[in-house]
Design an enzyme around this catalytic site. Structure first.
Site, PDB file in Angstrom:
ATOM      1  N   ASP A 280       7.292 -12.658  -5.521  1.00 56.73           N
ATOM      2  CA  ASP A 280       8.239 -12.305  -6.581  1.00 56.73           C
ATOM      3  C   ASP A 280       7.841 -12.987  -7.891  1.00 56.73           C
ATOM      4  O   ASP A 280       7.878 -14.216  -8.001  1.00 56.73           O
ATOM      5  CB  ASP A 280       9.658 -12.704  -6.198  1.00 56.73           C
TER       6      ASP A 280
ATOM      7  N   ASP B  63       7.934  -6.790 -13.542  1.00 56.67           N
ATOM      8  CA  ASP B  63       8.554  -7.468 -12.401  1.00 56.67           C
ATOM      9  C   ASP B  63       8.023  -6.865 -11.104  1.00 56.67           C
ATOM     10  O   ASP B  63       8.026  -5.645 -10.933  1.00 56.67           O
ATOM     11  CB  ASP B  63      10.071  -7.314 -12.492  1.00 56.67           C
TER      12      ASP B  63
END
Length: 482
Positions: A150, A356
């Site tokens: 992440d 992202d």
């Protein structure tokens, strides 16, 4: 008497000239159509094998780089009984992540810190519906484990024994008491005092023993709680001594068998910052296709482009430096073109676009999305419409077609950087029979919100993060680990 000059060759030449003009005109017309062919049968959903295939992941070392095999998180899951429900749940949870992320950005921009625990990026809520999509393996304290990658998270954490409350994972829980290299971080340390920057919450001192406890709560009620510790981390046999991570003793959320989260954000506690002396603050990934469970990509730590297998040159754009959003990766998206037609919308000038790895569907400001949608519908015409699907409002019935020609979506970033979205990243297949296929882009609530480039549109690209020089690069690459 002289012979008359025949006229037939002249007429023949004129005919060919006219014919060539017609061809040229036709070619000119086609040059405005910048399309890609999408083969629909590649997107048919298959039955999963009854046994999850989360481990083992591969890794290797080349030169001074660590190369980790990267897979879609579905490879960690068991059989999918209802694909329609799964696809719907992915988008529901993805929407929640985006809302929580926007809340965090607004609070950071306004200087507010209170209540950040309520609006943190929902890592575990994403995994509740299996959408934080990509996993790698690492070795911590001599134990191999699978973690979720992440780029918008700043504290790496895993589940630890003894565990007061833990979700089910495939690997054995990490036992710090069995590791001679594990050390707890004291609560009076600068690391503990600076924990708020990475997690949104101050470190809390436990009384017996006096160690630094962390608490990360997410907007959906999920959380991870435990103590900060130091341990030897191995990435492709490259040792990182004294790596700081969260040793989770109480964790709530369904993580589909993964042991925790690898944080690739920009805070001092992220893996990128802690390994800067080894890898120079540079990492890159190539996200594999989500249509094939056996597909794999790579996460490469270090800066040597000769290792990449890109088919186009790497072009770099500047990261936007915003002290209030310093842990995020933000770029200046200047325009988007559909089938070679450049879009014009006021939303391109607002605040940058966040890239992202955990958000699935790219989000655009309403003015940009409306313009994009109208142009896409103008070019992709002749197919019957289908109902909208969750956050996706532009859907088609493509059943009965073996393949379709779709307009190329090209992203334009500062520095004349152009990124072609892979054909597999244009449509989201809500139904395996192609009767409900949706444009895989969605609108934000207002033009004041920051756009997000999701992982669905990053497939089959080499994306290079250079935090030292504050630039981010793109190149086309057919993702594979080998």
């Amino acid at each position: 008497m002289s012979k008359a000059i025949p006229h037939q060759p002249l007429m023949f030449s004129l005919f060919h000239i006219l014919f060539l003009l017609i061809l040229i005109t036709t070619d000119v017309g086609h040059c405005f159509k910048d399309n890609k062919v999408l083969i629909l049968k590649k997107f048919d959903q298959r039955e999963d094998s009854p046994t999850p295939r989360c481990l083992p992941q591969k890794s290797r070392r080349e030169k001074s780089l660590a190369i980790l095999e990267m897979k879609h998180h579905d490879s960690c899951l068991g059989p999918i009984k209802n694909w329609d429900n799964k696809l719907q749940e992915r988008l529901i949870s993805d929407n929640f992540r985006v809302r929580s992320l926007q809340s965090q950005i607004r609070n950071a921009a306004s200087g507010r810190t209170e209540g950040l625990s309520e609006i943190q990026i929902p890592l575990t809520s994403g995994m509740k519906f299996q959408i934080l999509n990509y996993i790698v393996a690492l070795e911590l304290g001599g134990r191999e484990m699978t973690v979720i990658v992440d780029t918008a998270s700043d504290l790496t954490w895993i589940q630890c024994q003894p565990c007061k409350s833990c979700y089910t994972q495939q690997d054995p829980l990490f036992n710090p008491s069995a590791s001679p290299s594990y050390q707890s971080i004291p609560c009076n340390s600068s690391t503990c005092q600076n924990l708020q920057f990475a997690t949104g919450n101050l470190g809390v001192c436990s009384l017996d023993p006096p160690t630094c406890n962390y608490d990360v709560s997410y907007g959906d009620g999920s959380y991870t709680r435990g103590e900060l510790g130091r341990e030897q981390l191995n990435l492709s046999s490259m040792a990182v001594n004294g790596f700081i991570f969260g040793c989770g003793r109480s964790n709530h959320g369904l993580f589909g068998g993964a042991a925790g989260v690898m944080a690739l954000g920009r805070s001092d506690l992220s893996l990128v910052s802690q390994t800067a002396s080894q890898f120079g603050g540079v990492f890159s990934y190539c996200l594999p296709s989500t249509e094939d469970d056996s597909a794999s990509g790579s996460l490469i730590l270090g800066n040597d482009s000769s290792i990449y297998k890109n088919s186009t040159p790497i072009t770099f754009t500047k990261m936007i430096l915003n002290p209030q959003l310093s842990t995020f990766y933000v770029l200046n998206l200047t325009s988007i073109s559909i089938g070679g037609v450049a879009l014009k919308a006021p939303g391109f000038v607002n605040g940058g676009t966040l890239i992202d790895s955990g958000t699935v569907i790219t989000r655009l400001p309403p003015s940009v999305y409306a313009t994009l949608r109208a142009e896409f519908l103008r070019q992709f015409s002749g197919y019957p419409p289908a109902p909208g699907f969750s956050i996706l409002d532009t859907c088609f019935n493509l059943s009965g077609n073996a393949e379709v020609s779709i307009p190329t979506i090209r992203l334009h970033f500062e520095g004349e950087v152009e990124v072609n979205v892979d054909a597999s990243g244009v449509f989201y297949f809500a139904r395996s029979d192609s009767s409900q296929v949706c444009l895989a882009l969605a609108s934000l609530s207002s033009d004041d919100e920051i756009g997000i480039l999701g992982n669905f549109q990053q497939k089959n690209l080499r994306v290079v993060y250079n935090t030292k020089d504050s630039v981010l690069g793109f190149a086309e690459e057919v993702c594979s680990y080998s």
